[in-house]
Structure formats: structure tokens, C-alpha cells
Enzyme design. Structure first.
Site, PDB file in Angstrom:
ATOM      1  N   GLU A 246       0.833  -0.912   0.008  1.00 15.59           N
ATOM      2  CA  GLU A 246      -0.080  -0.080  -0.166  1.00 15.59           C
ATOM      3  C   GLU A 246       0.912   1.260   0.100  1.00 15.59           C
ATOM      4  OE1 GLU A 246      -3.160  -0.090   0.003  1.00 15.59           O
ATOM      5  OE2 GLU A 246      -3.777  -1.916   0.496  1.00 15.59           O
ATOM      6  N   CYS A 280      -2.291   8.733   2.692  1.00 11.10           N
ATOM      7  CA  CYS A 280      -2.271   8.617   1.183  1.00 11.10           C
ATOM      8  C   CYS A 280      -3.453   8.696   0.597  1.00 11.10           C
ATOM      9  CB  CYS A 280      -1.745   6.985   1.150  1.00 11.10           C
ATOM     10  SG  CYS A 280      -2.736   6.059   2.179  1.00 11.10           S
TER      11      CYS A 280
HETATM   12  P1  NAP Z   1       8.550   4.552   4.546  1.00  8.83           P
HETATM   13  O1  NAP Z   1       9.630   5.283   5.076  1.00  8.83           O
HETATM   14  O2  NAP Z   1       8.378   3.845   3.437  1.00  8.83           O
HETATM   15  O3  NAP Z   1       8.334   3.887   5.920  1.00  8.83           O
HETATM   16  C1  NAP Z   1       7.242   2.764   6.016  1.00  8.83           C
HETATM   17  C2  NAP Z   1       7.635   1.782   7.060  1.00  8.83           C
HETATM   18  O4  NAP Z   1       8.855   1.108   6.118  1.00  8.83           O
HETATM   19  C3  NAP Z   1       8.656   1.981   7.992  1.00  8.83           C
HETATM   20  O5  NAP Z   1       7.854   1.197   9.204  1.00  8.83           O
HETATM   21  C4  NAP Z   1       9.766   1.939   7.881  1.00  8.83           C
HETATM   22  O6  NAP Z   1      10.380   1.680   9.120  1.00  8.83           O
HETATM   23  C5  NAP Z   1       9.815   0.795   7.107  1.00  8.83           C
HETATM   24  N1  NAP Z   1      11.019   0.760   6.246  1.00  8.83           N
HETATM   25  C6  NAP Z   1      11.997   1.750   5.899  1.00  8.83           C
HETATM   26  N2  NAP Z   1      13.009   1.029   5.159  1.00  8.83           N
HETATM   27  C7  NAP Z   1      12.743  -0.255   5.102  1.00  8.83           C
HETATM   28  C8  NAP Z   1      13.374  -1.442   4.500  1.00  8.83           C
HETATM   29  N3  NAP Z   1      14.558  -0.939   3.896  1.00  8.83           N
HETATM   30  N4  NAP Z   1      12.900  -2.504   4.590  1.00  8.83           N
HETATM   31  C9  NAP Z   1      11.625  -2.640   5.274  1.00  8.83           C
HETATM   32  N5  NAP Z   1      11.018  -1.648   5.776  1.00  8.83           N
HETATM   33  C10 NAP Z   1      11.516  -0.432   5.934  1.00  8.83           C
HETATM   34  O7  NAP Z   1       7.372   5.760   4.647  1.00  8.83           O
HETATM   35  P2  NAP Z   1       6.991   6.733   5.734  1.00  8.83           P
HETATM   36  O8  NAP Z   1       7.808   7.821   5.614  1.00  8.83           O
HETATM   37  O9  NAP Z   1       6.817   6.079   6.879  1.00  8.83           O
HETATM   38  O10 NAP Z   1       5.361   7.061   5.352  1.00  8.83           O
HETATM   39  C11 NAP Z   1       4.908   7.791   4.252  1.00  8.83           C
HETATM   40  C12 NAP Z   1       4.569   7.267   3.018  1.00  8.83           C
HETATM   41  O11 NAP Z   1       3.767   6.055   3.305  1.00  8.83           O
HETATM   42  C13 NAP Z   1       3.918   8.121   2.107  1.00  8.83           C
HETATM   43  O12 NAP Z   1       4.455   8.238   0.848  1.00  8.83           O
HETATM   44  C14 NAP Z   1       2.575   7.480   2.009  1.00  8.83           C
HETATM   45  O13 NAP Z   1       1.915   7.914   0.832  1.00  8.83           O
HETATM   46  C15 NAP Z   1       2.768   5.980   2.331  1.00  8.83           C
HETATM   47  N6  NAP Z   1       1.475   5.526   2.826  1.00  8.83           N
HETATM   48  C16 NAP Z   1       0.687   4.682   2.077  1.00  8.83           C
HETATM   49  C17 NAP Z   1      -0.626   4.068   2.447  1.00  8.83           C
HETATM   50  C18 NAP Z   1      -1.374   3.541   1.904  1.00  8.83           C
HETATM   51  O14 NAP Z   1      -2.004   2.578   2.439  1.00  8.83           O
HETATM   52  N7  NAP Z   1      -1.241   3.419   0.636  1.00  8.83           N
HETATM   53  C19 NAP Z   1      -0.762   4.605   3.772  1.00  8.83           C
HETATM   54  C20 NAP Z   1       0.183   5.173   4.826  1.00  8.83           C
HETATM   55  C21 NAP Z   1       1.163   5.866   4.018  1.00  8.83           C
HETATM   56  P3  NAP Z   1      11.280   3.149   9.825  1.00  8.83           P
HETATM   57  O15 NAP Z   1      10.154   3.830  10.825  1.00  8.83           O
HETATM   58  O16 NAP Z   1      12.336   2.801  10.700  1.00  8.83           O
HETATM   59  O17 NAP Z   1      11.616   4.047   8.504  1.00  8.83           O
END
Ligand code: NAP
Ligand code: MG
Length: 474
Positions: A246, A280
Site C-alpha cells: 500500500e 495516502c
Molecule cells: P516509509 O519510509 O516507506 O516507511 C514505512 C515503513 O517501512 C516504516 O515502518 C519504515 O521503518 C519501514 N522501512 C523503511 N525502510 C525499510 C526497509 N529497507 N525495509 C523494510 N522496511 C522499511 O514511509 P513513511 O515515510 O513512514 O510513510 C509515508 C509514506 O507512506 C507516504 O509516501 C505515503 O503515501 C505512504 N502511505 C501509504 C499508505 C497506503 O495505504 N497506500 C498508507 C500510509 C502511508 P522506519 O520507521 O524505521 O523508517
């Protein structure tokens, strides 16, 4: 102010070898508490405990698994105020939103508690015997949660995954671990056996990466940025590991001249600025039919300038702060170079909250279809408004993005509503409303907004493998 929450904060996470993280209040910028983080070795040990718990969890009879999930829902219900206060303290969510979010976890658990007794296979006519399919649980499911909706997104993963007979390891975002940790404790309190649902706080590059690399994790359910999601999918490919993704969105709110313009203008700020635009599904691109463009802006202006930004613990507040200093910088990076038409008079910061991560809601007029404010996911309280000539141009503009998560259409013409809804390449559309996520309807993205669907009646199936068995008559 939500500076000193009256609830007690989870004292320890059960992990410590990965160092610790200081949770910061987005309202004040000041520390709230310390959380121990898991190392790779501690993550592996937790995954192995989840793998060990799997055979007995899948063998729990369906009625008992259902009862345990309903009991988990009841315990969450009993802690809604506490969970909500934790989210106000950790993520700066408005108290009304935070209560809804905790209630959503309860509702999702109740909804999927009906699934264990209804995980139906099929009987398929074949010659010479009987053919039946079974929906088998996959094993250990790893759920990776972003910081924007820590409780609901966790529940959308663990509710149906547990119902289908899987065990779950869940990594909250590093910055928002508190409600997830509490939910892990509440699961045990409700009687879920040890190892069935384990919350593992830590870094994405450590804990999240172990979910991708450890062979005992058989599926990863990821919500977050498109960039991290793509890397995760590539990593999962080495084991043909199942993934649900997602990802981001840059969603269009298309407003036709024949719509109830007042209603559309009053609803547009909520659709873009709820959760400070960190959603999102935020309708951050507003497309308005040219003949009513000026009138729409004049109706939108008071709805935005009058928004109340400030203390999220005050039920009268419309919008709280952004999640972190880094994210505030990123949003300012967009808003500072955009052409801003108007913004809320009150930006949120006071003497008491000067260290918080405040950004007022703003309306931008893009300089063209390539303006970053129009094309990129800002994930903050900035919406952009652009006029369109006709239905065909509205559809083309709406689809001119690699994202395809949600969107809205305002019109009184039912034929047009249906034509446009079918033509916009997004997973979740609403007509004359901005609703997009109900736990009993499917949710997910087209194009680079994701892969697979969550929620809705079929969600437990996506945490199973179909097994076909033929039994000969002879
Ligand atoms: P993110 O950096 O992608 O982080 C999401 C999750 O992934 C966090 O728990 C993060 O851990 C983890 N993560 C980071 N690097 C990783 C890796 N190499 N391997 C596995 N997991 C890893 O996103 P964010 O900045 O937290 O959230 C904002 C983004 O999420 C926006 O782009 C938004 O659109 C998207 N989003 C989408 C939805 C949907 O349902 N489509 C819902 C909410 C958000 P850490 O916390 O340690 O970085
Ligand atoms: Mg990140």
C-alpha cells in the site's frame, strides 16, 4: 496541550539490543519517552517464536479463534481512551481522529472474527472423484506499518492475518511505536497465546529488512512510501515471498460545474487536510470545471482560512502538527516554492508549542501540470487547485500520474459520475463524498500506488494459499 499525557506510557518494548529511540511530541518537539529497539538477532528470535507458535495457532478450532479475536476487540474497546491519548502524545493526531482510529482496530477485529468459521474452499465438479480446495494459512506474516495511521494500518494487517490462522510479527514505524506496543500487550491480555502476535519496534533497515530476508516470514504486508515498497518487492522476489503493498497517492478531487458547489467547497479541506494531509488518500489535487473555478475558490477560501490549527487534545481543533522536524522540512520544501493563494490564519504554533512541527493548511495554484506541488506527494497540508475544460480533460489530468489510490467526483449527473468513476485509474473512488476507507470494503491502489487489496470481505483470503485436493472414487 498534549505534552504530558495522563496515560502511562508502555515501559518497555521487550527489545533493547538495537539501541533505543526517543519518542518526540510533534506538538512541542520535546521528548515523550524512550523505546528499546530490536536488533537483527532479536528480530530473528521473535520471528522464530512466531514460527513455533504457528502450528498450534492454525490448529485452534475456528470457533475458538473467532472468540479470541472478539475478546481482543473487547479489550481494545476497553482501552480506546488510553490508546487515543497515546496517539495524541506520539503522533499529534487530533483526539477525535485518534479515538476513531482505536475504534477502527476494535471494528476490524470484530469484523474478521467472523472469518475463521467462513474460510470457505470450493467443491469443483470433476470426473472420477471429489475435488475440493482449502484456504491454508501461509505461516508467519510480517506487517510493516508507516507513521501516519499507526493503529488502523496495523489492524488492517493483523486482523485478517490472524483470523486466517497465521501468526504475525509487526514493525511499527520507528517514530510511532507506542500504540502498536500497547496493542501487543492487549492481545496477550485478551488471551492470544505468546508468539501469535508480536510487536517488534526498530528500524526499517534492521527489523523490516529481516522480515524480507528471514525465510520463516512467508508474506510481507507493507504500507509506506513507493520507493521503499519497490525495494522491498525486489528483495522479496529472491524467495518468491508474497507481498501486499500500500504505497503513495496524489489523488484527484474532480468538481463539475453542475455539482453542489458549496458542499464540494466545504468538504475539500477535510479531504486534503485531515491528519495534517499525512494521508495516502488525501485529495491533494482539486480539479474544477473552468466555468465555476473562480466561484469555487471564493467558497474554498473561508473554509480554509477559518480552520483551527493547534492543540490536538482539544476537541475543537481541526488540524494538529506534522509528525517530525524532518517531515516539516520536506513539506516546507514544497510550500515555500509553490504559488500560494491563501492559507489558514492560525498556523498552530504558540509560545508553549514553539518547538512543535506546525504547518498551516494552504491552497496552491500550480504553475502548470509539471509543477511539483501538482505532481508530487507532499504528504502535508497543501492542496493544489487547477481548472479543466471538459470531462475528457478532467479524466486525462486525473490519470496523469503514476499513482492511482483514491479520488472523488462531484456532479449531480449520475451518468457522468459513473463514466468518470470507471475512467479514473484508482482503487477507491467516491461520488459526492470523500469516503474511501471502510473496513468492510476493499482498499488498495492501481499503478504505483500498490499491489493487492486490504480490508473488505476477501482480506483473509490474501493471507492464505489455495490448496486443491482431488480424492479418487476408487
Ligand atoms: P516509509 O519510509 O516507506 O516507511 C514505512 C515503513 O517501512 C516504516 O515502518 C519504515 O521503518 C519501514 N522501512 C523503511 N525502510 C525499510 C526497509 N529497507 N525495509 C523494510 N522496511 C522499511 O514511509 P513513511 O515515510 O513512514 O510513510 C509515508 C509514506 O507512506 C507516504 O509516501 C505515503 O503515501 C505512504 N502511505 C501509504 C499508505 C497506503 O495505504 N497506500 C498508507 C500510509 C502511508 P522506519 O520507521 O524505521 O523508517
Ligand atoms: Mg521513511
Amino acid at each position: 496541550m498534549a505534552v504530558n499525557p495522563s496515560v502511562s506510557l508502555p515501559a518497555h518494548s521487550g527489545f533493547s539490543e538495537g539501541g533505543s529511540y526517543t519518542v518526540i511530541s510533534p506538538v512541542t518537539g520535546r521528548p515523550v519517552t524512550e523505546v528499546g529497539l530490536a536488533s537483527a538477532a532479536e528480530t530473528d528470535a521473535a520471528i522464530e517464536r512466531a514460527a513455533a507458535a504457528f502450528p498450534s495457532w492454525r490448529a485452534v478450532n475456528p470457533g475458538d479463534r473467532a472468540r479470541l479475536l472478539r475478546r481482543f476487540a473487547t479489550v481494545v474497546e476497553e482501552h480506546i481512551d488510553e490508546l487515543a491519548e497515546l496517539e495524541v502524545a506520539n503522533a499529534g493526531h487530533t483526539i477525535g481522529n485518534a479515538r476513531w482510529e482505536a475504534g477502527n482496530v476494535r471494528d476490524v477485529l470484530n469484523y474478521y472474527s467472523a472469518a475463521p468459521e467462513r474460510l470457505f474452499g470450493r467443491q469443483i465438479p470433476v470426473p472420477g472423484g471429489l475435488d475440493v480446495t482449502f484456504l491454508e494459512p501461509i505461516g508467519v506474516v510480517g506487517i510493516i506499518v508507516p507513521w501516519n495511521f499507526p493503529m488502523p494500518i496495523a489492524g488492517w494487517g493483523f486482523g485478517p492475518a490472524l483470523a486466517a490462522g497465521n501468526t504475525v510479527v509487526l514493525k511499527p514505524a520507528e517514530v510511532t511505536p507506542l500504540t502498536a506496543l500497547r496493542l501487543g500487550e492487549l492481545a496477550l491480555e485478551a488471551g492470544l497465546p505468546e508468539g501469535v502476535f508480536t510487536v517488534i519496534p526498530g528500524k526499517g533497515s534492521v527489523v523490516g529488512q529481516r522480515f524480507v530476508d528471514h525465510p520463516a516470514v512467508r508474506k510481507v504486508c507493507f504500507t509506506g512510501s513507493t520507493a521503499v515498497g519497490k525495494n522491498l518487492m525486489a528483495g522479496a522476489a529472491t524467495q518468491v515471498k508474497r507481498v501486499t503493498l500500500e504505497l503513495g497517492g496524489k489523488n484527484a478531487n474532480i468538481i463539475f460545474a453542475d455539482s453542489d458547489l458549496e458542499k464540494a467547497a466545504l468538504a475539500a479541506p477535510g479531504a486534503a487536510f485531515d491528519n495534517s494531509g499525512q494521508d495516502c488518500c488525501a485529495r491533494s489535487r482539486v480539479l474544477v470545471e473552468a466555468s465555476v473555478y473562480e466561484k469555487f475558490l471564493s467558497l474554498l477560501e473561508p473554509a480554509v482560512t477559518g480552520m483551527s490549527v493547534g492543540d490536538p487534545a482539544d476537541p475543537a481543533t481541526d488540524m494538529g502538527p506534522l509528525i517530525s522536524a524532518g517531515h516539516l522540512d520536506s513539506v516546507i520544501g514544497y510550500s515555500a516554492s509553490a504559488q500560494i493563494a491563501f492559507s489558514a490564519a492560525n498556523g498552530g504554533g504558540t509560545a508553549e508549542t514553539a518547538g512543535g512541527f506546525w504547518h498551516p493548511p494552504m491552497v496552491a495554484l500550480p504553475r502548470g501540470a509539471n509543477d511539483p506541488i501538482w505532481t508530487e506527494e507532499v504528504f502535508g497540508p497543501v492542496l493544489a487547485v487547477m481548472p479543466f475544460r471538459d470531462e475528457a480533460e478532467a479524466i486525462a489530468l486525473a490519470n496523469d500520474t503514476e499513482y492511482g489510490l483514491s479520488g472523488s467526483i462531484y456532479t449531480r449527473d449520475i451518468g457522468r459520475a459513473l463514466r468518470v468513476a470507471r475512467a479514473v485509474d484508482s482503487g477507491n473512488l467516491s461520488v459526492n463524498s470523500h469516503s474511501s476507507v471502510r473496513y468492510w470494503t476493499p482498499f488498495g491502489g492501481f499503478k504505483q500506488s500498490g499491489l493487492g487489496r486490504e480490508l473488505g470481505p476477501e482480506a483473509p483470503n490474501s493471507f492464505t494459499e489455495v490448496k486443491n485436493v482431488f480424492i479418487s472414487h476408487d
